[in-house]
Enzyme design. Structure first.
Site, PDB file in Angstrom:
ATOM      1  N   LYS A 175       0.930  -0.879  -0.026  1.00 40.59           N
ATOM      2  CA  LYS A 175       0.509   0.032   0.445  1.00 40.59           C
ATOM      3  C   LYS A 175       0.990   1.128   0.080  1.00 40.59           C
ATOM      4  O   LYS A 175       2.112   1.680   0.972  1.00 40.59           O
ATOM      5  CB  LYS A 175      -0.913   0.089   1.328  1.00 40.59           C
ATOM      6  CG  LYS A 175      -1.495  -0.760   1.403  1.00 40.59           C
ATOM      7  CD  LYS A 175      -2.679  -1.456   2.728  1.00 40.59           C
ATOM      8  CE  LYS A 175      -1.083  -1.592   3.751  1.00 40.59           C
ATOM      9  NZ  LYS A 175      -2.345  -1.803   4.950  1.00 40.59           N
ATOM     10  N   THR A 208      -6.907  10.426   8.436  1.00 40.96           N
ATOM     11  CA  THR A 208      -5.979   8.705   7.632  1.00 40.96           C
ATOM     12  C   THR A 208      -6.308   7.508   9.066  1.00 40.96           C
ATOM     13  O   THR A 208      -5.697   6.873   8.256  1.00 40.96           O
ATOM     14  CB  THR A 208      -5.180   9.043   7.043  1.00 40.96           C
ATOM     15  OG1 THR A 208      -4.234   9.351   7.930  1.00 40.96           O
ATOM     16  CG2 THR A 208      -4.797   9.617   5.884  1.00 40.96           C
ATOM     17  N   GLY A 210      -6.799   4.587  10.891  1.00 44.83           N
ATOM     18  CA  GLY A 210      -7.195   3.348  10.138  1.00 44.83           C
ATOM     19  C   GLY A 210      -7.953   2.933   9.024  1.00 44.83           C
ATOM     20  O   GLY A 210      -8.405   2.010   8.470  1.00 44.83           O
ATOM     21  N   THR A 211      -6.808   3.995   7.547  1.00 42.51           N
ATOM     22  CA  THR A 211      -6.643   3.496   6.277  1.00 42.51           C
ATOM     23  C   THR A 211      -6.504   1.854   6.399  1.00 42.51           C
ATOM     24  O   THR A 211      -7.716   1.562   5.304  1.00 42.51           O
ATOM     25  CB  THR A 211      -6.128   4.580   5.219  1.00 42.51           C
ATOM     26  OG1 THR A 211      -4.749   4.094   6.160  1.00 42.51           O
ATOM     27  CG2 THR A 211      -6.301   5.656   5.527  1.00 42.51           C
ATOM     28  N   GLY A 212      -5.626   1.372   7.025  1.00 37.12           N
ATOM     29  CA  GLY A 212      -4.554   0.023   6.361  1.00 37.12           C
ATOM     30  C   GLY A 212      -5.985  -0.946   6.786  1.00 37.12           C
ATOM     31  O   GLY A 212      -6.369  -1.352   6.000  1.00 37.12           O
ATOM     32  N   CYS A 213      -6.001  -0.682   7.731  1.00 37.74           N
ATOM     33  CA  CYS A 213      -7.683  -1.952   8.278  1.00 37.74           C
ATOM     34  C   CYS A 213      -8.860  -1.543   7.200  1.00 37.74           C
ATOM     35  O   CYS A 213      -9.541  -2.487   7.061  1.00 37.74           O
ATOM     36  CB  CYS A 213      -7.981  -1.065   9.781  1.00 37.74           C
ATOM     37  SG  CYS A 213      -6.743  -1.321  11.268  1.00 37.74           S
TER      38      CYS A 213
END
Ligand code: ADP
Ligand SMILES: Cc1ncc(COP(=O)(O)OP(=O)(O)O)c(N)n1
Length: 274
Positions: A175, A208, A210-213
């Site tokens: 990512k 941003t 929690g973007t990855g979760c």
């Protein structure tokens, strides 16, 4: 009606922007029934992580048995796992129940710098979980640790994706939120045959958290519906892009993304067409 079901194995974020809460909101928005097995409780808000309380591995195992013996998830994701003991427990249960539609989000550090995975647990993640993964979704700092190299550009992303895939994950998405070239954020998917670049404009925002979760939960939800990894990463990218663009602006630090945004836009487009 076919009910698609997804399971998240992750930590709780009391602030609701990341972890189990982000995963369940995302599953719901994408029309997938969400289930959860908690690995840890965090006291957390938009300002940072104030406390981390891992669960006993036996408590994690029992939750996975409760789901596995009754509910048959169509796809599973892991997030914050914290320790080697929890990782080994989770890997054993994933093998026992044959959960092959598996997304590993190798969560290591929260944006504020708090550790969500003990340093000594990284090798357990590589040895026990990555070989089970359909898709692994590291951000750039996580990919650097897993692949044992530094990443400065897209060529480095490709090399890191190759190295992580060699650890056993069938596909890898690196990512791009922590890097940007000419205002473009690029996620790189590698499935062992080709590299697919998924680009979007960098959104200039501090919200941003929690973007990855959220991204990996959207990917998991789409896999649960039977989509291929290549299709699922495209929807996940569209979901997170909308969620960041329409940020909620709540809290006084790094606010959460807007889990309603993607579905609201789809519904608005649908009613315009009628
Ligand atoms: N500022 C941003 N603008 C546009 N997309 C972003 C931005 N930050 C993150 N993303 C997207 O959000 C997803 C998660 O990426 P990233 O932030 O790198 O993960 P993590 O939260 O694990 O650090 C990726 O699809 C990435 O492209
Ligand atoms: C409980 C919990 N799990 C995972 C994270 C990390 O989430 P992520 O999506 O990588 O977002 P940031 O925390 O980096 O903003 C978390 N914070 N808490």
């Amino acid at each position: 009606m076919n009910i698609y079901k997804a399971l998240t194995i992750a930590g709780s974020d009391s602030g609701g922007g990341a972890g189990i809460q982000a995963d369940l909101k995302t599953f719901q928005e994408l029309g997938v029934y969400g289930m959860s097995a908690l690995t840890a409780v965090t006291a957390q808000n938009t300002l940072g992580v104030q406390g981390v309380y891992p669960l006993e591995p036996a408590a994690v195992a029992q939750q996975l048995d409760s789901v596995g013996e009754d509910l048959t998830p169509d796809a599973v994701k892991t997030g914050m796992l914290f320790s080697s003991d929890i990782i080994r427990t989770v890997a054993d249960k994933i093998r026992q129940y044959g959960w092959n539609n598996l997304v590993i989000d190798p969560v290591m550090v929260a944006k504020g710098g708090s550790s969500l995975l003990l340093r000594e647990a990284v090798q357990s993640l590589i040895d026990h979980l990555l070989p089970l993964a359909l898709v692994t979704t590291p951000n750039i700092p996580e990919a650097e640790i897993l692949a044992d190299m530094s990443i400065a550009n897209l060529q480095d992303c490709e090399e890191a994706a190759k190295r992580i895939r060699q650890m056993g994950s069938q596909s890898v998405v690196i990512k791009g939120g922590h890097g940007s070239e000419n205002g473009i954020v690029t996620d790189v998917l590698y499935d062992g045959r080709e590299f697919v670049y998924m680009e979007s404009p960098r959104i200039d925002t501090r919200h941003t958290h929690g973007t990855g979760c959220t991204y990996s939960a959207a990917l998991t939800a789409e896999l649960a519906k039977g989509h291929s990894a290549a299709e699922a990463v495209r929807t996940a990218k569209a979901f997170i892009r909308a969620a960041i663009e329409d940020g909620l602006g709540i809290g006084s630090g790094h606010g959460p993304t807007n889990h309603f945004a993607y579905g609201r836009r789809l519904r608005a487009e649908g009613s315009e067409r009628q």
